[in-house]
Design a protein around this motif. Structure first.
Motif, mmCIF file in Angstrom:
data_model
loop_
_atom_site.group_PDB
_atom_site.id
_atom_site.type_symbol
_atom_site.label_atom_id
_atom_site.label_comp_id
_atom_site.label_asym_id
_atom_site.label_seq_id
_atom_site.Cartn_x
_atom_site.Cartn_y
_atom_site.Cartn_z
ATOM 1 N N TYR A 439 -12.915 16.946 41.434
ATOM 2 C CA TYR A 439 -11.731 16.864 40.585
ATOM 3 C C TYR A 439 -11.169 18.234 40.209
ATOM 4 N N GLN A 440 -12.022 19.242 40.195
ATOM 5 C CA GLN A 440 -11.535 20.585 39.897
ATOM 6 C C GLN A 440 -10.555 21.049 40.972
ATOM 7 N N GLN A 441 -10.938 20.835 42.240
ATOM 8 C CA GLN A 441 -10.044 21.225 43.322
ATOM 9 C C GLN A 441 -8.781 20.355 43.334
ATOM 10 N N ALA A 442 -8.949 19.069 43.032
ATOM 11 C CA ALA A 442 -7.799 18.160 43.002
ATOM 12 C C ALA A 442 -6.795 18.606 41.940
ATOM 13 N N ASP A 443 -7.297 18.992 40.776
ATOM 14 C CA ASP A 443 -6.406 19.450 39.711
ATOM 15 C C ASP A 443 -5.731 20.763 40.085
ATOM 16 N N GLN A 444 -6.475 21.624 40.760
ATOM 17 C CA GLN A 444 -5.918 22.914 41.175
ATOM 18 C C GLN A 444 -4.746 22.700 42.141
ATOM 19 N N ILE A 445 -4.926 21.778 43.092
ATOM 20 C CA ILE A 445 -3.856 21.493 44.051
ATOM 21 C C ILE A 445 -2.677 20.833 43.347
ATOM 22 N N ARG A 446 -2.989 19.958 42.408
ATOM 23 C CA ARG A 446 -1.918 19.287 41.668
ATOM 24 C C ARG A 446 -1.060 20.309 40.915
ATOM 25 N N ASN A 447 -1.709 21.293 40.291
ATOM 26 C CA ASN A 447 -0.965 22.330 39.578
ATOM 27 C C ASN A 447 -0.141 23.190 40.530
ATOM 28 N N GLU A 448 -0.694 23.436 41.712
ATOM 29 C CA GLU A 448 0.040 24.205 42.720
ATOM 30 C C GLU A 448 1.299 23.449 43.151
ATOM 31 N N LEU A 449 1.191 22.146 43.282
ATOM 32 C CA LEU A 449 2.341 21.331 43.651
ATOM 33 C C LEU A 449 3.378 21.280 42.536
ATOM 34 N N LEU A 450 2.900 21.302 41.290
ATOM 35 C CA LEU A 450 3.827 21.320 40.153
ATOM 36 C C LEU A 450 4.764 22.523 40.233
ATOM 37 N N LEU A 451 4.205 23.668 40.613
ATOM 38 C CA LEU A 451 5.016 24.877 40.717
ATOM 39 C C LEU A 451 6.026 24.785 41.855
ATOM 40 N N LYS A 452 5.779 23.896 42.807
ATOM 41 C CA LYS A 452 6.702 23.698 43.921
ATOM 42 C C LYS A 452 7.693 22.567 43.631
#
Length: 468
Positions: A439-452
Motif C-alpha cells: 500500500y505504501q507504493q500504491a499511495d506513492q503512485i496515486r500521489n504521483e498521478l494526482l500531480l499529473k
C-alpha cells in the motif's frame, strides 16, 4: 457579527459599514509593467475572501480597483524612471501595448483563481484631469511646494502623518526613503506631479498648471477613490508593503482636503515568502529584484491555479506564508482529495438536503473571526469525516462553505480521460502494488498521478479514473 482587524487601530473589532446595506471597498490594483507574481496574487485572494464574506453577511459591495499605468517610479524615494516606461523601452513596444497586455494577463490570473473582478476598474491614465484637480486643491490649502523636478506634498503640514505605520517622521527618515531629492524639505515629502526632464520628451506626459509632466503614484488612488466612492470609504485594502508609504501618503492627501477620517477600515495582507528546500533563510518575492514566480510557472509545473488558492487558505491573511514547491504540491494533493469527495457526493447523492447547521456554525464563526481560513478549512474537513451526517447533507454544507472559499467545487465534473501510455503504466503498477498489498507504493503512485491531474477513486466496483 463580522469582526475584522483594522491596521489603523491595530485591533479586531465588529465591522459596521457607513451604509447598513452597501459596503464601499477600494483595493490597490496592479502596476501593469510586468506579470503579477504569486505573492501579489495572495493579496488578491485575501481580498476576494473578504468580499465573499461581505456578500455572505448580507451586504452589497461596491468594489473599485485601480490600474497603475503611469507614475509608479522604480524608487519609493521619488527618484528613477517610471516602471511603465522602463518596461516599454526594454521590450521595444508602445506603453499602451505593454499596459494592455499585462492588464489582460492579470485579469486571466483572477479568472484562473476564481477571484471576483471589481465593479469598476480605474486606469490612472484615464483620470489625469481628476489628479490635476486634486493637486490644485492641495495647492490652494498651502500644502504643496515646487522644486526643480516637480510639485511635492509638504508632510510637515499634516500633523498625523505616519500614524498608519506607527512611525514618526524621524522613524520614516531612517527607513527605505533615504535618497533625498534635491530641494525636498523632508524625506517624507512626496511627489504629486513630476516634471518631464528638460530637453527630453517622455513616452507619457501631460500639460498641467505647473508644467509638462506626469502624476505621482500616490495621487491616483486618492483621486479615483474619492471620485467613485466619495469622501468616506468603508474598507481600503492592499499588501503590507503599502502601509508605510503609499497608504500613508494617500491618507495625508485626502484628509488634508476633507479634514475628516477617510477610511474606516484599513486591511493589509502579509507577504508570501520564498523558501528554499534545506535552506534556513527566506526572502520576500519581488519583481524589482527579479526573484518571483508567476501563476503561469505554477501551471507549467502541472499544478492548477485553484490549488494555489487552496494553499493560500491554509494560512491567515495577516501571517506570512512560506512558499516552497513541496508545500504547494502537498496542498495540491489535499485539494485533489477535496474535489474527489465533492465528485463522489454529487454523483452518488444528488438528493436535496439541508446543510449542517452545526458545522456551518463552526465554519462561519471562523470566517467571521477576521477571516480565519485555516480554522474554516479545518471545520470543512471535520464535517467530511463525520459519519453521523448524511452524504447529501455534506454536499449541501460543502456548497455553502465554498461560496466563501471560492474553490469552484460545484464546477467539478466527471470527464472522459484519454490516458497516455505512461499514465496507463502507472495505473497498472498501482493495481499490481495493491494486489501485492504494497500500500505504501500504491499511495506513492496515486500521489504521483494526482500531480499529473489524475484522480484515482477506489470503489467496490473497482478503481474509477477521474480528471482534475
Amino acid at each position: 457579527m463580522l469582526n475584522l482587524f483594522n491596521t489603523m487601530t491595530r485591533t479586531v473589532a465588529e465591522f459596521r459599514p457607513i451604509d447598513e446595506k452597501m459596503v464601499s471597498l477600494y483595493t490597490c490594483g496592479p502596476t501593469v509593467y510586468n506579470y503579477a507574481h504569486i505573492g501579489n496574487l495572495r493579496t488578491y485572494i485575501f481580498e476576494d475572501i473578504l468580499k465573499r464574506t461581505l456578500f455572505f453577511s448580507g451586504y452589497q459591495v461596491h468594489h473599485v480597483m485601480n490600474v497603475t499605468d503611469v507614475g509608479h517610479l522604480v524608487s519609493d524615494a521619488d527618484t528613477g524612471e517610471d516602471k511603465m516606461e522602463v518596461s516599454a523601452q526594454s521590450q521595444g513596444k508602445q506603453i499602451g501595448e505593454i499596459a494592455d497586455f499585462f492588464f489582460r494577463a492579470f485579469q486571466l490570473n483572477l479568472a484562473d483563481l476564481n477571484i471576483l473582478e471589481p465593479d469598476l476598474w480605474c486606469k490612472a491614465t484615464d483620470h489625469i484631469p481628476e489628479q490635476i484637480e486634486f493637486i490644485e486643491k492641495l495647492e490652494k490649502k498651502g500644502l504643496t511646494y515646487i522644486i526643480e523636478d516637480g510639485v511635492y506634498f509638504d508632510t510637515s503640514k499634516f500633523p498625523d502623518y505616519g500614524h498608519l505605520a506607527r512611525k514618526d517622521k524621524d522613524g520614516l527618515k531612517a527607513g527605505a526613503r533615504i535618497d533625498l531629492v534635491a530641494g525636498k524639505r523632508l524625506t517624507t515629502d512626496f511627489a504629486l506631479w513630476k516634471f518631464s526632464p528638460k530637453g527630453k520628451q517622455r513616452l507619457m506626459e501631460w500639460d498641467s498648471p505647473w508644467g509638462t509632466g506626469f502624476p505621482g503614484w500616490h495621487i491616483e488612488c486618492s483621486a479615483m477613490a474619492m471620485k467613485y466612492l466619495g469622501a468616506r470609504i468603508d474598507i481600503h485594502c492592499g499588501g503590507i508593503d503599502h502601509i508605510s508609504i503609499h497608504h500613508t501618503n494617500e491618507i495625508a492627501q485626502v484628509e488634508s482636503i476633507t479634514g475628516n477620517r477617510w477610511v474606516n477600515w484599513w486591511m493589509h495582507g502579509e507577504f508570501l515568502i520564498l523558501g528554499r528546500a534545506g535552506a534556513p533563510d527566506f526572502e520576500r518575492m519581488s519583481k524589482s529584484s527579479g526573484n518571483f514566480i508567476t501563476l503561469e510557472v505554477v501551471k507549467k509545473q502541472g499544478i492548477e491555479p485553484l490549488a494555489f488558492r487552496y494553499f493560500c487558505l491554509n494560512a491567515h491573511y495577516r501571517s506570512p506564508l512560506t512558499f516552497t514547491w513541496q508545500a504547494l504540491t502537498a496542498a495540491s494533493r489535499s485539494f485533489a482529495k477535496l474535489k474527489m469527495r465533492m465528485l463522489e457526493l454529487k454523483e452518488n447523492h444528488p438528493e436535496v438536503a439541508a446543510a449542517s447547521e452545526a458545522y456551518l456554525g463552526v465554519f462561519q464563526e471562523a470566517v467571521m473571526d477576521d477571516l480565519n481560513m485555516p480554522r474554516a478549512l479545518a471545520a470543512l474537513w471535520e464535517m467530511l469525516k463525520d459519519t453521523t451526517i448524511t452524504p447529501s447533507c455534506k454536499l449541501a454544507t460543502l456548497t455553502v462553505m465554498d461560496s466563501i472559499l471560492g474553490l469552484n467545487l460545484e464546477m467539478v465534473q466527471k470527464q472522459e480521460i484519454l490516458l497516455s501510455e505512461d499514465i496507463q503504466i502507472l495505473i497498472q503498477k498501482r493495481e499490481q502494488a495493491r494486489k501485492e498489498k504494497n500500500y505504501q507504493q500504491a499511495d506513492q503512485i496515486r500521489n504521483e498521478l494526482l500531480l499529473k491531474g489524475i484522480i484515482l477513486q477506489d470503489t467496490t466496483q473497482g478503481t474509477r479514473i477521474l480528471l482534475q
